[in-house]
Design a protein around this motif. Structure first.
Motif, PDB file in Angstrom:
ATOM      1  N   PRO A   1      27.380 -35.217 -10.126  1.00  0.00           N
ATOM      2  CA  PRO A   1      26.292 -34.310 -10.861  1.00  0.00           C
ATOM      3  C   PRO A   1      24.757 -34.951 -10.347  1.00  0.00           C
ATOM      4  CG  PRO A   1      28.003 -34.815 -12.402  1.00  0.00           C
ATOM      5  CD  PRO A   1      28.372 -35.616 -10.938  1.00  0.00           C
ATOM      6  N   ARG A   2      24.896 -36.187 -10.322  1.00  0.00           N
ATOM      7  CA  ARG A   2      23.500 -36.873  -9.996  1.00  0.00           C
ATOM      8  C   ARG A   2      23.156 -36.265  -8.420  1.00  0.00           C
ATOM      9  NH1 ARG A   2      25.591 -40.473 -13.687  1.00  0.00           N
ATOM     10  NH2 ARG A   2      23.801 -41.370 -15.081  1.00  0.00           N
ATOM     11  N   ILE A   3      24.062 -36.384  -7.514  1.00  0.00           N
ATOM     12  CA  ILE A   3      23.813 -35.870  -6.166  1.00  0.00           C
ATOM     13  C   ILE A   3      23.440 -34.652  -6.035  1.00  0.00           C
ATOM     14  CG2 ILE A   3      24.758 -35.894  -3.893  1.00  0.00           C
ATOM     15  CD1 ILE A   3      26.386 -37.907  -4.372  1.00  0.00           C
ATOM     16  N   VAL A   4      24.028 -33.728  -6.814  1.00  0.00           N
ATOM     17  CA  VAL A   4      23.860 -32.402  -6.850  1.00  0.00           C
ATOM     18  C   VAL A   4      22.437 -32.132  -7.328  1.00  0.00           C
ATOM     19  CG1 VAL A   4      24.351 -30.134  -7.834  1.00  0.00           C
ATOM     20  CG2 VAL A   4      26.149 -31.532  -6.872  1.00  0.00           C
ATOM     21  N   ASP A   5      21.872 -32.763  -8.533  1.00  0.00           N
ATOM     22  CA  ASP A   5      20.511 -32.607  -8.995  1.00  0.00           C
ATOM     23  C   ASP A   5      19.556 -33.026  -8.106  1.00  0.00           C
ATOM     24  OD1 ASP A   5      18.869 -32.219 -11.393  1.00  0.00           O
ATOM     25  OD2 ASP A   5      18.608 -34.322 -11.160  1.00  0.00           O
ATOM     26  N   PHE A   6      19.891 -34.168  -7.290  1.00  0.00           N
ATOM     27  CA  PHE A   6      18.913 -34.636  -6.615  1.00  0.00           C
ATOM     28  C   PHE A   6      18.718 -33.766  -5.175  1.00  0.00           C
ATOM     29  CE2 PHE A   6      17.218 -37.379  -3.069  1.00  0.00           C
ATOM     30  CZ  PHE A   6      16.332 -38.196  -3.771  1.00  0.00           C
ATOM     31  N   ILE A   7      19.752 -33.275  -4.529  1.00  0.00           N
ATOM     32  CA  ILE A   7      19.435 -32.519  -3.318  1.00  0.00           C
ATOM     33  C   ILE A   7      18.911 -31.139  -3.923  1.00  0.00           C
ATOM     34  CG2 ILE A   7      21.237 -33.600  -1.969  1.00  0.00           C
ATOM     35  CD1 ILE A   7      23.030 -31.404  -2.528  1.00  0.00           C
ATOM     36  N   THR A   8      19.433 -30.561  -4.859  1.00  0.00           N
ATOM     37  CA  THR A   8      18.716 -29.387  -5.434  1.00  0.00           C
ATOM     38  C   THR A   8      17.403 -29.573  -5.861  1.00  0.00           C
ATOM     39  OG1 THR A   8      20.851 -28.708  -6.327  1.00  0.00           O
ATOM     40  CG2 THR A   8      18.866 -27.579  -7.254  1.00  0.00           C
ATOM     41  N   SER A   9      16.671 -30.629  -6.501  1.00  0.00           N
ATOM     42  CA  SER A   9      15.473 -30.741  -6.790  1.00  0.00           C
ATOM     43  C   SER A   9      14.642 -30.853  -5.533  1.00  0.00           C
ATOM     44  CB  SER A   9      15.254 -32.019  -7.601  1.00  0.00           C
ATOM     45  OG  SER A   9      16.245 -31.980  -8.737  1.00  0.00           O
ATOM     46  N   TYR A  10      14.993 -31.394  -4.331  1.00  0.00           N
ATOM     47  CA  TYR A  10      14.246 -32.089  -3.396  1.00  0.00           C
ATOM     48  C   TYR A  10      14.567 -31.087  -2.110  1.00  0.00           C
ATOM     49  CZ  TYR A  10      12.565 -35.725  -6.073  1.00  0.00           C
ATOM     50  OH  TYR A  10      12.020 -36.468  -7.104  1.00  0.00           O
ATOM     51  N   GLY A  11      15.327 -29.964  -2.514  1.00  0.00           N
ATOM     52  CA  GLY A  11      15.294 -28.743  -1.129  1.00  0.00           C
ATOM     53  C   GLY A  11      14.039 -28.146  -0.865  1.00  0.00           C
ATOM     54  N   ARG A  12      13.944 -27.610   0.290  1.00  0.00           N
ATOM     55  CA  ARG A  12      12.404 -27.332   0.778  1.00  0.00           C
ATOM     56  C   ARG A  12      11.897 -26.217  -0.457  1.00  0.00           C
ATOM     57  NH1 ARG A  12      12.428 -28.965   6.368  1.00  0.00           N
ATOM     58  NH2 ARG A  12      12.499 -31.165   6.248  1.00  0.00           N
TER      59      ARG A  12
END
Length: 425
Positions: free
Chosen positions: A398-409
Motif C-alpha cells: 500500500p505504501r508503494i502504490v500510494d507513492f507511485i500514484t502520488s508522484y506520477g507525471r
C-alpha cells in the motif's frame, strides 16, 4: 575443471536418481499395501529426499494467469516486449476493460544474483492489481553463447536505461536488492543528460547502496577477501556441452552454497521436517516445502565480468557512496537526480543488506525535494520479507502504490495546476 567435475558428478548420479524416483512411485502407489504403512512411507520419503537433494532445478514458471482489478478477476498474459542476449523484459498484460483509466507502468528490476526473476513472483502478484507490471527476466549466463559478447555492470546499467526508453515516459522503477545500485546509477545518468524517459519514481528495496553502514556477514566477507580472491576462487569456465561453453562465469551452485551455509541449520531442520511430513502423510506441509525449495534451489550462472565488477564496485571500494563510481568513464552523480521521487524500503532483520544501507540513497540524492522522498522500515521481517510475504502485501505494497500514484507525471501536473489556480473571490 571444477565446474566440469561438478557436471560429471551430477550426470553420474542420474541412474541413482531414476532408481530413487521409481522407488518413490512404487511406495506411494495406493495399490501397494506398503504405501499405507509408516515403513512404506519412510522408504518413499527417503527416495524423494535423495532425488530432490541431487537434482538440478530448472527455471520455474511465474504461473500468474489472473489477477483482481477493480474487484473483478481478469486474465493475465506473459509477453516479452524487449529482448537482448542477457535479458528479456516481460509484460504481465492484464485484460482490463477498454476505456478504463490507465494504471501506472511499473518496471521491476529483479536481482541478478544467482536466482531467477521468478523469486519475485510474490512481488509481481501483489503489484498486478495496481499497475501495468514489467519485470527483467535475466538469462542464465551459461546458456548464452560466447558469440553474444560480454556482460558487465556497465552493460547492466545500459540495459536498464534501454528498458526505460522502451516503456516510455511516466514509468516507475522498482529495484529489489542487488539492482538498487545500477538502477540508482542509471537514473542519475539519465537525469544528468536531461533524458525525458527518466522514471517518475524510483523505489529501492533492501539494496546495498552503502555497505559501510551496519555491514552484514556478506559485506564483511567481500571486504576481507578482496577482489583477487573472488577472481581466483569462484570464477570458472562454463562446462561442455552447454551453449555458453567456455564463458567465464560465477556458477549459481556456488552462490547457492554460500546462501545455504549462512543458515545451514535452518535448511537441515526444514529437510528433516519434510521427511517427517511425508512419513506422517501430511501432504499440505510437504507441498509447501516443495514449492519453496523448487524456487530457492533453482539457480543461474552470472558472467564473471558482471560479478567481479559488482563485488569490487559495491562491496570492496564502496564507489557509489564515495562518489567514485563510473559508467563507461563518466562519473555517476546521484545529486543530478532532481525530478525523480525516491522511496526506500528496508527490513528490520535483514541479514543481507543491513539497516541503513538502502536509506543511504537519501544522503546521496541531495537534490530530490524533501516532499518527493520517503523511507520505510518494516518491523520484524528479514531480507525476503522486504519483497514477499504477508507483511509485504499488507504493509509495504500500500505504501508503494500510494507513492507511485502520488508522484506520477499526470498527478503532478494536476497538483501543480491546482496550486497555480487563482483563488476564487
Amino acid at each position: 575443471m571444477f565446474y566440469q567435475f561438478y557436471e560429471m558428478n551430477h550426470a553420474a548420479l542420474q541412474p541413482a536418481r531414476a532408481y530413487a524416483e521409481a522407488v518413490r512411485v512404487l511406495y506411494t502407489n495406493p495399490l501397494n499395501p506398503f504405501s499405507h504403512t509408516p515403513w512404506g512411507r519412510s522408504i518413499a520419503a527417503t527416495a524423494e529426499l535423495f532425488e530432490r537433494t541431487t537434482r538440478r532445478y530448472g527455471k520455474p514458471a511465474f504461473g500468474l494467469d489472473k489477477t483482481v482489478v477493480d474487484w473483478k478477476t481478469v486474465p493475465v498474459t506473459e509477453r516479452v516486449v524487449w529482448s537482448k542476449p542477457f535479458c528479456n523484459l516481460i509484460h504481465f498484460q492484464r485484460q482490463v476493460p477498454v476505456g478504463r483509466r490507465s494504471d501506472p507502468k511499473l518496471l521491476i528490476v529483479a536481482p541478478m544474483s544467482g536466482h531467477y526473476a521468478t523469486l519475485l513472483r510474490g512481488t509481481v502478484e501483489a503489484m498486478l492489481p495496481h499497475a501495468e507490471v514489467y519485470i527483467t527476466d535475466w538469462v542464465d549466463a551459461r546458456m548464452v553463447p560466447l558469440s553474444a559478447g560480454h556482460f558487465d555492470l556497465d552493460d547492466y546499467i545500459d540495459y536498464v536505461i534501454d528498458m526505460l526508453h522502451e516503456l516510455g515516459p511516466d514509468t516507475h522503477v522498482m529495484a529489489v536488492c542487488q539492482p538498487s545500485v545500477p538502477v540508482l546509477a542509471a537514473v542519475a545518468l539519465m537525469e544528468a543528460r536531461g533524458d525525458r524517459f527518466a522514471p517518475s519514481t524510483m523505489t529501492l528495496m533492501g539494496g546495498p547502496i552503502d555497505t559501510r553502514r551496519n555491514p552484514t556477514a556478506v559485506n564483511l566477507l567481500a571486504e576481507e577477501k578482496g577482489i583477487d580472491w573472488f577472481r581466483d576462487n569462484v570464477v570458472m569456465p562454463a562446462p561442455w556441452p552447454v551453449p555458453g561453453f567456455g564463458r567465464e562465469v560465477y556458477p549459481g551452485f556456488l552462490q547457492l552454497s554460500g546462501f545455504m551455509s549462512m543458515n545451514l541449520d535452518r535448511h537441515i531442520i526444514a529437510h528433516k521436517d519434510f521427511f517427517m511430513h511425508l512419513v506422517k502423510n501430511d501432504g499440505d506441509n510437504a507441498e509447501k516445502h516443495r514449492e519453496f525449495y523448487d524456487e530457492y534451489l533453482a539457480v543461474m550462472d552470472l558472467t564473471a565480468e558482471f560479478y567481479l565488477q559488482t563485488v569490487e564496485t559495491v562491496f570492496v571500494r564502496h564507489a557509489l557512496p564515495k562518489g567514485e563510481m563510473k559508467h563507461r568513464g563518466t562519473r555517476v552523480d546521484p545529486s543530478a537526480i532532481r525530478n525523480v521521487a525516491l522511496f526506500t524500503v528496508e527490513g528490520e532483520n535483514d541479514d543481507i543488506s543491513g539497516l541503513g544501507q538502502t536509506e543511504a540513497a537519501h544522503s546521496l540524492c541531495v537534490n530530490v525535494p524533501a516532499d518527493m522522498r520517503a523511507h520505510y522500515m518494516q518491523p520484524a521481517v528479514g531480507h525476503y520479507g522486504v519483497f514477499n510475504g504477508s507483511r509485504f502485501r499488507s504493509e509495504i505494497v500500500p505504501r508503494i502504490v500510494d507513492f507511485i500514484t502520488s508522484y506520477g507525471r499526470s498527478n503532478r501536473v494536476a497538483v501543480r495546476r491546482k496550486a497555480n489556480k487563482p483563488a476564487q473571490a
